[in-house]
Scaffold this motif. Structure first.
Motif, short mmCIF file in Angstrom:
data_model
loop_
_atom_site.label_atom_id
_atom_site.label_comp_id
_atom_site.label_asym_id
_atom_site.label_seq_id
_atom_site.Cartn_x
_atom_site.Cartn_y
_atom_site.Cartn_z
N GLY A 45 39.13 32.67 10.53
CA GLY A 45 39.97 31.46 10.53
C GLY A 45 39.64 30.45 11.63
O GLY A 45 40.36 29.47 11.81
N LYS A 46 38.52 30.64 12.32
CA LYS A 46 38.19 29.76 13.46
C LYS A 46 37.97 28.31 13.03
O LYS A 46 38.51 27.39 13.64
N THR A 47 37.16 28.13 11.98
CA THR A 47 36.87 26.76 11.54
C THR A 47 38.13 26.07 11.02
O THR A 47 38.36 24.89 11.29
N THR A 48 38.95 26.83 10.29
CA THR A 48 40.21 26.27 9.79
C THR A 48 41.04 25.77 10.97
O THR A 48 41.59 24.66 10.95
N PHE A 49 41.11 26.57 12.02
CA PHE A 49 41.87 26.18 13.21
C PHE A 49 41.26 24.94 13.87
O PHE A 49 41.96 23.98 14.22
N GLY A 50 39.93 24.95 14.02
CA GLY A 50 39.24 23.80 14.63
C GLY A 50 39.49 22.53 13.85
O GLY A 50 39.71 21.46 14.42
N LYS A 51 39.48 22.63 12.51
CA LYS A 51 39.70 21.44 11.68
C LYS A 51 41.13 20.93 11.84
O LYS A 51 41.35 19.72 11.80
N ILE A 52 42.08 21.83 12.00
CA ILE A 52 43.46 21.37 12.22
C ILE A 52 43.54 20.63 13.56
O ILE A 52 44.07 19.52 13.64
N ARG A 83 42.33 9.88 16.67
CA ARG A 83 41.03 10.09 16.01
C ARG A 83 39.86 9.74 16.93
O ARG A 83 38.76 10.25 16.77
N ARG A 84 40.11 8.86 17.87
CA ARG A 84 39.06 8.53 18.84
C ARG A 84 39.03 9.59 19.95
O ARG A 84 37.98 10.05 20.36
N ASN A 85 40.21 10.01 20.39
CA ASN A 85 40.30 10.94 21.52
C ASN A 85 39.91 12.37 21.18
O ASN A 85 39.58 13.16 22.05
N MET A 86 40.01 12.73 19.91
CA MET A 86 39.75 14.11 19.49
C MET A 86 38.55 14.14 18.55
O MET A 86 38.63 13.61 17.44
N GLN A 87 37.45 14.68 19.01
CA GLN A 87 36.22 14.66 18.23
C GLN A 87 35.79 16.08 17.85
O GLN A 87 36.24 17.05 18.45
N LEU A 88 34.90 16.16 16.86
CA LEU A 88 34.42 17.46 16.38
C LEU A 88 32.89 17.45 16.35
O LEU A 88 32.30 16.49 15.85
N ILE A 89 32.29 18.50 16.88
CA ILE A 89 30.84 18.66 16.72
C ILE A 89 30.63 19.79 15.72
O ILE A 89 31.10 20.92 15.93
N HIS A 90 29.93 19.46 14.63
CA HIS A 90 29.76 20.42 13.54
C HIS A 90 28.71 21.46 13.87
O HIS A 90 27.85 21.26 14.72
N GLN A 91 28.76 22.51 13.08
CA GLN A 91 27.80 23.60 13.19
C GLN A 91 26.39 23.16 12.79
O GLN A 91 25.41 23.58 13.38
N ILE A 171 37.04 17.70 22.60
CA ILE A 171 36.04 17.92 21.55
C ILE A 171 36.17 19.35 21.02
O ILE A 171 36.22 20.30 21.80
N VAL A 172 36.20 19.48 19.70
CA VAL A 172 36.11 20.80 19.07
C VAL A 172 34.62 21.06 18.83
O VAL A 172 33.95 20.27 18.16
N LEU A 204 37.58 22.84 22.73
CA LEU A 204 37.88 24.06 21.99
C LEU A 204 36.52 24.51 21.51
O LEU A 204 35.89 23.84 20.68
N TYR A 205 36.03 25.61 22.06
CA TYR A 205 34.70 26.10 21.72
C TYR A 205 34.85 27.31 20.81
O TYR A 205 35.46 28.31 21.19
N ILE A 206 34.33 27.20 19.60
CA ILE A 206 34.51 28.23 18.58
C ILE A 206 33.19 28.97 18.38
O ILE A 206 32.16 28.34 18.18
#
Ligand SMILES: Nc1ncnc2c1ncn2[C@@H]1O[C@H](COP(=O)(O)OP(=O)(O)O)[C@@H](O)[C@H]1O
Ligand code: SF4
Ligand SMILES: [Mg+2]
Length: 318
Positions: A45-52, A83-91, A171-172, A204-206
């Motif tokens: 469930g890590k990615t699900t959590f990161g996406k939330i 949306r600007r303050n919270m970013q995601l770096i994909h796998q 950043i996630v 948040l490092y997954i």
């Protein structure tokens, strides 16, 4: 007040004519400038959590507060700033970059949009500064390249520069090194650590790789996830040096970490999210299972002092 505060968070997906609950009451917080690493087996469930956390999924229950405000009550303006303050770096750095955009365009577009920079020489200067920050130097060798000409590690650095162009607070980072050469992984993690020191960003490092999580979050905190729940959370050196939860002991024992006593789970399959056992989800596999307790009552993540939290009847207060 923490930057990120998650309380009793759940996520349920539709499944056939019914539903399946993947995240089952997550409680944690992340401070400004802190790293929290979530480690767990694939499918937990890590990615699900990161996406939330990144705002790409909504939660089904519980609370997610960002900077003190419930995310699902944001006004339009707050939502834009989130949306600007919270970013995601994909796998996958091979999918996340547009193959027909030059590195300069990929980084300067958000600079134009978010920081309202219009002047070309200023855009060039800022883009070059970001490339330097992520270690793509000499800048002239990268700024006019297309992604095809870059290695996986270099693409991931471009993704990081693009995310930083928005000046985020958090950043996630979801398995960001799993698709790049092993020899490049530590250097990419070192770059992310340096960026955190310079910009005070939270991560948040997954990861499914405990050794990488240990390395990346050594000065910070680690949370262990099993079947959509956090089973143990604490300062990384304490959790690694003296694991408490049977599942943490087992993944440390399997993770080839030096000087570690062997600790094996029973050789039964991981239960499915569709047929979870009653009581503790680890009970069918746990060598320390207490009959009549663990198979009946679900443990809760409890504060046991020293910044440590554990969800197991072995540590409950009498
Ligand atoms: N959109 C979705 N709809 C239904 N099930 C999903 C969806 N996304 C993820 N899942 C399920 O949730 C579980 C956890 O997936 P994921 O969060 O990707 O785990 P991890 O990142 O730890 O490997 C898996 O069983 C997966 O099939
Ligand atoms: S609650 Fe019981 S079954 Fe679950 S991890 Fe602890 S000892 Fe094992
Ligand atoms: Mg994943």
């Amino acid at each position: 007040m923490s930057l990120i505060e998650v309380r009793d968070l759940t996520k349920t997906f539709p499944y056939k004519n019914s539903t399946v609950t993947i995240l089952r009451g997550i409680n944690l917080s992340i401070e400004e400038g802190e790293t929290l690493c979530v480690v767990g087996e694939s499918g937990c469930g890590k990615t699900t959590f990161g996406k939330i956390l990144a705002g790409l999924h909504s939660c089904s229950g519980g609370s997610y507060r960002y900077d003190g405000q419930e995310v699902n009550t944001f006004t339009k303006k707050q939502s834009v700033s989130f949306r600007r303050n919270m970013q995601l770096i994909h796998q996958n750095p091979y999918e996340s970059l547009n193959p027909s955009s030059m590195v300069f365009d990929m980084i300067s577009a958000p600079l134009k949009h978010h920081r309202k920079i219009r002047n070309f020489s200023e855009l060039y200067r800022e883009t070059a500064a970001l490339l330097e920050m992520v270690g793509l130097t000499p800048v002239e060798d990268f700024i006019d390249k297309y992604p095809t000409y870059l290695s996986g590690g270099q693409r991931q650095r471009v993704s990081i520069a693009r995310v930083l162009s928005m000046n985020p607070k958090s950043i996630v980072v979801d398995e960001a090194t799993s698709m790049i050469d092993t020899s490049m992984r530590i250097s990419l993690l070192d770059t992310l650590k340096r960026i955190q020191r310079e910009l005070k960003v939270s991560y948040l490092y997954i990861t499914h790789d405990l050794a990488l999580g240990r390395y990346f979050a050594w000065e910070h905190r680690l949370a262990v996830m099993y079947l959509g729940q956090i089973v143990e959370l604490g300062p990384t050196p304490k959790l690694i040096g003296d694991p408490l939860h049977p599942y943490t002991k087992a993944i440390l024992s399997a993770g080839d970490i030096e000087g570690r006593e062997s600790y094996d789970l029973k050789g039964v399959d991981i239960p499915s999210f569709h047929a979870l056992p009653p009581g503790c989800s680890l009970s069918p596999r746990c060598p320390q299972m207490i009959e009549g307790v663990c198979t009946v009552t679900e443990p809760v993540l409890s504060d046991i002092g020293d910044g440590r939290w554990v969800s197991c009847h072995l540590y409950r207060e009498e």
